[in-house]
Design an enzyme around this catalytic site. Structure first.
Site, PDB file in Angstrom:
ATOM      1  N   CYS A 125       6.904  41.873 109.929  1.00 53.43           N
ATOM      2  CA  CYS A 125       7.288  40.881 110.941  1.00 53.43           C
ATOM      3  C   CYS A 125       6.619  41.141 112.298  1.00 53.43           C
ATOM      4  CB  CYS A 125       8.805  40.851 111.083  1.00 53.43           C
ATOM      5  SG  CYS A 125       9.622  40.550 109.522  1.00 53.43           S
ATOM      6  N   HIS A 157      10.467  37.908 117.750  1.00 56.44           N
ATOM      7  CA  HIS A 157      10.521  37.627 116.312  1.00 56.44           C
ATOM      8  C   HIS A 157      11.891  37.016 116.006  1.00 56.44           C
ATOM      9  CE1 HIS A 157      10.615  37.945 112.081  1.00 56.44           C
ATOM     10  NE2 HIS A 157      11.334  39.048 112.015  1.00 56.44           N
ATOM     11  N   ASN A 159      14.159  33.428 109.239  1.00 54.66           N
ATOM     12  CA  ASN A 159      13.170  34.458 109.539  1.00 54.66           C
ATOM     13  C   ASN A 159      11.909  34.179 108.709  1.00 54.66           C
ATOM     14  OD1 ASN A 159      11.644  36.798 109.602  1.00 54.66           O
ATOM     15  ND2 ASN A 159      13.385  38.178 109.439  1.00 54.66           N
TER      16      ASN A 159
HETATM   17  N1  COA Z   1      27.710  35.765 102.756  1.00 54.04           N
HETATM   18  C1  COA Z   1      28.968  36.265 102.753  1.00 54.04           C
HETATM   19  N2  COA Z   1      29.218  37.570 102.819  1.00 54.04           N
HETATM   20  C2  COA Z   1      28.174  38.413 102.881  1.00 54.04           C
HETATM   21  C3  COA Z   1      26.845  37.954 102.874  1.00 54.04           C
HETATM   22  C4  COA Z   1      26.636  36.576 102.804  1.00 54.04           C
HETATM   23  N3  COA Z   1      25.415  36.019 102.796  1.00 54.04           N
HETATM   24  N4  COA Z   1      26.014  39.006 102.951  1.00 54.04           N
HETATM   25  C5  COA Z   1      26.774  40.089 103.009  1.00 54.04           C
HETATM   26  N5  COA Z   1      28.071  39.733 102.970  1.00 54.04           N
HETATM   27  C6  COA Z   1      29.262  40.597 102.984  1.00 54.04           C
HETATM   28  C7  COA Z   1      28.949  41.975 102.487  1.00 54.04           C
HETATM   29  O1  COA Z   1      29.001  42.042 101.094  1.00 54.04           O
HETATM   30  C8  COA Z   1      30.037  42.762 103.149  1.00 54.04           C
HETATM   31  O2  COA Z   1      31.194  42.605 102.390  1.00 54.04           O
HETATM   32  P1  COA Z   1      32.165  43.844 102.135  1.00 54.04           P
HETATM   33  O3  COA Z   1      32.619  44.263 103.499  1.00 54.04           O
HETATM   34  O4  COA Z   1      33.215  43.269 101.270  1.00 54.04           O
HETATM   35  O5  COA Z   1      31.308  44.882 101.451  1.00 54.04           O
HETATM   36  C9  COA Z   1      30.239  42.038 104.470  1.00 54.04           C
HETATM   37  O6  COA Z   1      29.681  40.749 104.312  1.00 54.04           O
HETATM   38  C10 COA Z   1      29.583  42.732 105.626  1.00 54.04           C
HETATM   39  O7  COA Z   1      28.276  43.097 105.253  1.00 54.04           O
HETATM   40  P2  COA Z   1      27.249  43.702 106.238  1.00 54.04           P
HETATM   41  O8  COA Z   1      25.932  43.918 105.540  1.00 54.04           O
HETATM   42  O9  COA Z   1      27.860  44.857 106.960  1.00 54.04           O
HETATM   43  O10 COA Z   1      27.111  42.473 107.238  1.00 54.04           O
HETATM   44  P3  COA Z   1      26.401  42.439 108.620  1.00 54.04           P
HETATM   45  O11 COA Z   1      27.328  42.028 109.664  1.00 54.04           O
HETATM   46  O12 COA Z   1      25.571  43.670 108.851  1.00 54.04           O
HETATM   47  O13 COA Z   1      25.386  41.244 108.409  1.00 54.04           O
HETATM   48  C11 COA Z   1      23.087  40.878 108.002  1.00 54.04           C
HETATM   49  C12 COA Z   1      24.408  41.314 107.412  1.00 54.04           C
HETATM   50  C13 COA Z   1      22.024  40.960 106.909  1.00 54.04           C
HETATM   51  C14 COA Z   1      23.193  39.457 108.486  1.00 54.04           C
HETATM   52  C15 COA Z   1      22.750  41.818 109.175  1.00 54.04           C
HETATM   53  O14 COA Z   1      22.836  43.146 108.764  1.00 54.04           O
HETATM   54  C16 COA Z   1      21.379  41.589 109.715  1.00 54.04           C
HETATM   55  O15 COA Z   1      21.088  40.545 110.245  1.00 54.04           O
HETATM   56  N6  COA Z   1      20.522  42.617 109.662  1.00 54.04           N
HETATM   57  C17 COA Z   1      19.190  42.521 110.126  1.00 54.04           C
HETATM   58  C18 COA Z   1      18.399  41.801 109.104  1.00 54.04           C
HETATM   59  C19 COA Z   1      17.069  41.397 109.612  1.00 54.04           C
HETATM   60  O16 COA Z   1      16.963  40.818 110.653  1.00 54.04           O
HETATM   61  N7  COA Z   1      16.045  41.693 108.823  1.00 54.04           N
HETATM   62  C20 COA Z   1      14.725  41.339 109.066  1.00 54.04           C
HETATM   63  C21 COA Z   1      14.189  42.120 110.172  1.00 54.04           C
HETATM   64  S1  COA Z   1      12.563  41.743 110.340  1.00 54.04           S
END
Ligand code: COA
Length: 395
Positions: free
Chosen positions: A124, A259, A289
């Site tokens: 990215c 980004h 993204n």
């Molecule tokens: N819909 C519903 N629930 C979801 C889900 C979805 N699409 N994805 C994950 N969950 C659930 C998980 O299973 C977890 O459930 P649990 O507590 O029962 O295990 C809960 O939501 C929390 O998961 P978590 O991964 O801690 O959520 P989060 O708040 O960290 O959000 C992202 C997840 C992916 C949105 C976040 O981590 C993120 O944006 N990270 C950066 C990703 C990114 O930008 N990547 C590219 C960089 S270039």
């Protein structure tokens, strides 16, 4: 922090963005569409990421076709011929092939007959890395016009059963033409960084990669919360460094084009820099993204919305797989050399594109004819006939 070597500025040339363009597939996938595939909801996705919808390529669209479309638009704005390009760089994590490069395909389709072409892999951050490489080529005097493209079809490498990743990404391409100018401005500074110790938290494997059970894996893997922590740790600091290297302060910066990964990451960076979120360009709600394509797409829309004016200082900042991150500062402005419009460029451009199409066809026909000639040439047929005669006699 050590400064760039002074040789960087030895030619007195600067690299200015003189053309820009974007291309996104027409196919829209909403959060509700996703909720039909995996256990998620529009509310969850909007709350955690700010994303409402993303664009998904159809069967006839690919990284190269999107890159080509964005390039055509950028050359039109630059009012430049493809044959004036010295270099084409495509930043992508979803190239058409391992090789040839997607940049070589774009070079052929444009008819950019004088240009070198290669792909750049920095996930990215790829577009900002590519801008830095292009700037150095211009400043050293080795290139005058460089086409820099960020293009992706992330939909082709996603695991559509993994709700932690498939909700985040989309497809698209953005391109800029960088051109040499003697006027001050253009790209002023850049900061490129990498921490390969984080290589396992965000990755797209090639065909060589297997999981612990020995099965081949070819889909994206991401440890979302690790990536989130990484991004909110490094982005503000790299912006500060790039701004300082440019001899500016944050107050001088009119727009930050980050980004587009997640609105919460943008909000956190804004808070850390004590800047209002409105100073950040965001269109993550519309496209999700798009990895290396997200910054040039956001830049194009910022320009379209009138948020970029002559003399403005802009920051572009990328972060992602590698882990790698990069920030770049530029002063917006078209060099005086390019302000007077050359004549008939539009017509010549169209002619060049037509010739490029025919050239590629002719090259392929020629190759096909050569192969036919090799198979059916009189010499070969004669040798085959003699060999058959000899083997009949020996029988
Ligand atoms: N819909 C519903 N629930 C979801 C889900 C979805 N699409 N994805 C994950 N969950 C659930 C998980 O299973 C977890 O459930 P649990 O507590 O029962 O295990 C809960 O939501 C929390 O998961 P978590 O991964 O801690 O959520 P989060 O708040 O960290 O959000 C992202 C997840 C992916 C949105 C976040 O981590 C993120 O944006 N990270 C950066 C990703 C990114 O930008 N990547 C590219 C960089 S270039």
């Amino acid at each position: 922090m050590p400064k760039r070597p002074s040789a960087w500025r030895s030619t007195g040339l600067s690299a200015h963005i003189v053309g820009w363009g974007m291309a996104v597939p027409s196919g829209v996938m909403t959060n509700d569409d996703l909720a039909a595939l995996v256990e998620t909801s529009d509310e969850w996705i909007r709350d955690r990421t700010g994303i409402r919808e993303r664009r998904i390529a159809n069967e006839s669209e690919s990284t190269a076709t999107l890159a080509h479309k964005a390039a055509l638009a950028a050359l039109e704005v630059a009012n430049m011929l493809a044959s004036e390009l010295d270099l084409i760089i495509v930043a992508t994590s979803t190239p058409e092939h391992v090789f040839p490069s997607t940049a070589s395909l774009v070079q052929d389709w444009l008819g950019a007959t004088r240009a070198g072409a290669f792909d750049l892999s920095a996930a990215c951050s790829g577009f900002v890395y590519a801008l830095d490489v292009a700037t150095q080529a211009i400043r050293s005097g080795s290139a005058q016009n460089v086409l820099v493209i960020g293009a992706e079809t992330m939909s082709r490498v996603l695991d559509w059963q993994d709700r932690g990743t498939c909700i985040l990404f989309g497809d698209g391409a953005g391109a800029v033409v960088l051109s040499a100018g003697e006027d001050e401005g253009g790209v002023l500074s850049s900061v490129l960084r990498s921490d390969g110790a984080g290589c396992d938290v965000l990755l797209i494997p090639t065909h060589n990669v297997r999981d612990a059970q020995g099965h081949r894996i070819n889909r994206m893997y991401m440890a979302g919360s690790e990536v989130f922590k990484f991004a909110t740790r490094v982005v503000d600091e790299s912006i500060r460094q790039a701004v300082e290297e440019a001899g500016l302060t944050l107050d001088d910066v009119s727009l930050i084009v980050p980004h587009q990964a997640n609105q919460r990451i943008i909000a956190s960076v804004a808070k850390k820099l004590r800047l209002d979120e409105s100073r950040f360009m965001s269109n993550v709600d519309k496209y999700g993204n798009t990895s290396a394509a997200s910054i040039p797409i956001a830049l194009c829309e910022a320009i379209e919305q009138g948020r970029v004016k002559e003399g403005d200082h802009l920051v572009m900042v990328g972060f992602g797989g590698g882990l790698a991150w990069a920030a770049l500062v530029l002063r917006w402005g078209i060099p005086a050399r390019l302000k007077q419009a050359p004549t008939l460029v539009k017509q010549r451009r169209v002619l060049e594109y037509t010739l490029a199409r025919w050239r590629a066809r002719l090259v392929r026909w020629q190759r096909g004819l050569r192969q036919l000639w090799r198979r059916f040439s009189p010499g070969r047929l004669w040798r085959q006939w003699r060999a058959r005669q000899r083997s009949d006699k020996n029988r």
